[in-house]
Design a protein around this motif. Sequence first.
Motif, short mmCIF file in Angstrom:
data_model
loop_
_atom_site.label_atom_id
_atom_site.label_comp_id
_atom_site.label_asym_id
_atom_site.label_seq_id
_atom_site.Cartn_x
_atom_site.Cartn_y
_atom_site.Cartn_z
N LEU A 307 31.67 37.82 36.09
CA LEU A 307 32.91 37.12 37.08
C LEU A 307 32.68 37.74 38.41
O LEU A 307 32.69 37.15 39.71
N LEU A 308 32.43 38.98 38.48
CA LEU A 308 32.29 39.65 39.92
C LEU A 308 31.00 39.42 40.48
O LEU A 308 31.20 39.01 41.71
N SER A 309 29.99 38.97 39.83
CA SER A 309 28.87 38.61 40.50
C SER A 309 29.04 37.06 41.06
O SER A 309 28.53 36.82 42.10
N ARG A 310 29.67 36.23 40.39
CA ARG A 310 29.95 34.97 41.01
C ARG A 310 30.67 35.13 42.10
O ARG A 310 30.56 34.36 42.93
N VAL A 340 37.48 37.84 49.47
CA VAL A 340 38.03 39.08 48.70
C VAL A 340 39.45 38.21 48.34
O VAL A 340 39.93 38.41 47.15
N VAL A 341 40.16 37.70 49.33
CA VAL A 341 41.24 37.09 48.94
C VAL A 341 41.52 36.04 47.81
O VAL A 341 42.12 36.11 46.80
N ASP A 342 40.40 35.16 47.72
CA ASP A 342 40.35 34.07 47.04
C ASP A 342 39.89 34.75 45.53
O ASP A 342 40.39 34.35 44.35
N GLY A 343 38.96 35.67 45.72
CA GLY A 343 38.41 36.08 44.57
C GLY A 343 39.49 36.96 43.64
O GLY A 343 39.61 36.84 42.35
N VAL A 344 40.38 37.77 44.46
CA VAL A 344 41.24 38.52 43.73
C VAL A 344 42.49 37.64 43.04
O VAL A 344 43.21 37.93 42.01
N LYS A 345 42.91 36.54 43.92
CA LYS A 345 44.01 35.55 43.41
C LYS A 345 43.30 34.98 42.24
O LYS A 345 44.24 34.88 41.09
#
Length: 368
Positions: A307-310, A340-345
């Motif tokens: 997930l983090l890689s994607r 970062v914002v979209d990923g954390v959401k």
Amino acid sequence: TIVGSYHNSSKLKLKRGSPREEFPCLDGNYTCMAQVLDLHMYTRQFNRATESGVIFDDIIRPGLEDPGPLAVGCLAGDAQSYILFCTFFDRVIEAYHSYKVVPHVIQQSDLNYDNLKGGDDFDHIYAVSCEVSVVRCVEDYCFPTHISRGERRELLTVAKEALAQLSEEFPGKLYSMDELNEEMKDKGIIMDAPPPSLMKIGVSRDWPDARALWVSEDGTLAIWINMEDHVRLVSSRNDANVQEAFAAVCVNLVKLEALYKKLRRPFVWKPHLGWVVSSPAELGTGMKASITVRLPHLAAHSRLRGLLSRLRLRMEATDVYKLSNVESIGLTEVELTQQVVDGVKLLVRIEKRLEQDDCFDDLLPAQK
């Protein structure tokens, strides 16, 4: 040409063997530097030195001292290092950022914080705090691994002038390290000396000489002088309103850049590299946005790494999890922070699914 004007390192009369004899041991070294360095490349760089005397061994020393897997493994000694040793640095940048440096492709910048979507509406049960930082180096001065005491003190003098003018419209105070410790002593806070790793590679030489910290009166912004780069702006918040932190950095970075330029000390910019700083890991925008979150279920999940890689995010784990952008080049400041914002959401949405033992496959992004 630029390269042709540089000194050959033989003029420095260095007492050393052949490239084969001097080639470093890279066994167990997992840095980006070690991934790209072989004897052929080392030989090509061996007899080169910038006008300020930076040689290739100076550049790769950080990766020999700290061979960890997340490290970029090298630091530039000055801005010319990226030109003279471009064969090496371009490959390191590609390995670290997944970005190929192309001379005719210009690094774009966008410091208009209004272009950031969201970032002020995180669920506070999961999102705890945030930080946005940006680094800059000043034209015609060596970078921290190679800087002289005199240069460092000159940079502090320039910073004092610039920050005094900044304080006229955005009140704040500049502290030396001794003054800072005296100020914080009553609160039981003492500034630690830099970690041994920074001392080993020369970044913290002569500590705390000519190091300083400017802090805004409202506490929304800190500006470090002569630490791991010439200038670092940081906005940290005890909530996850990364939109506010991003705005604080952008507004004052634009002002500070203008003030340095007015003092004839502009920040280093190269069209194909963007803002040039000591670490290739921060080249381009010099920006890092991070959000600290609680993700107990996801943190233990087998699919987290994928997930983090994607999402192109890096996670640092303590009792909570700090998520930040991996790249700093190839995208604008707004785009990196939006990532970062979209990923954390998305990760928070997945965490909520996991709390209910629900599947989250429908939430997964496409592989980037």
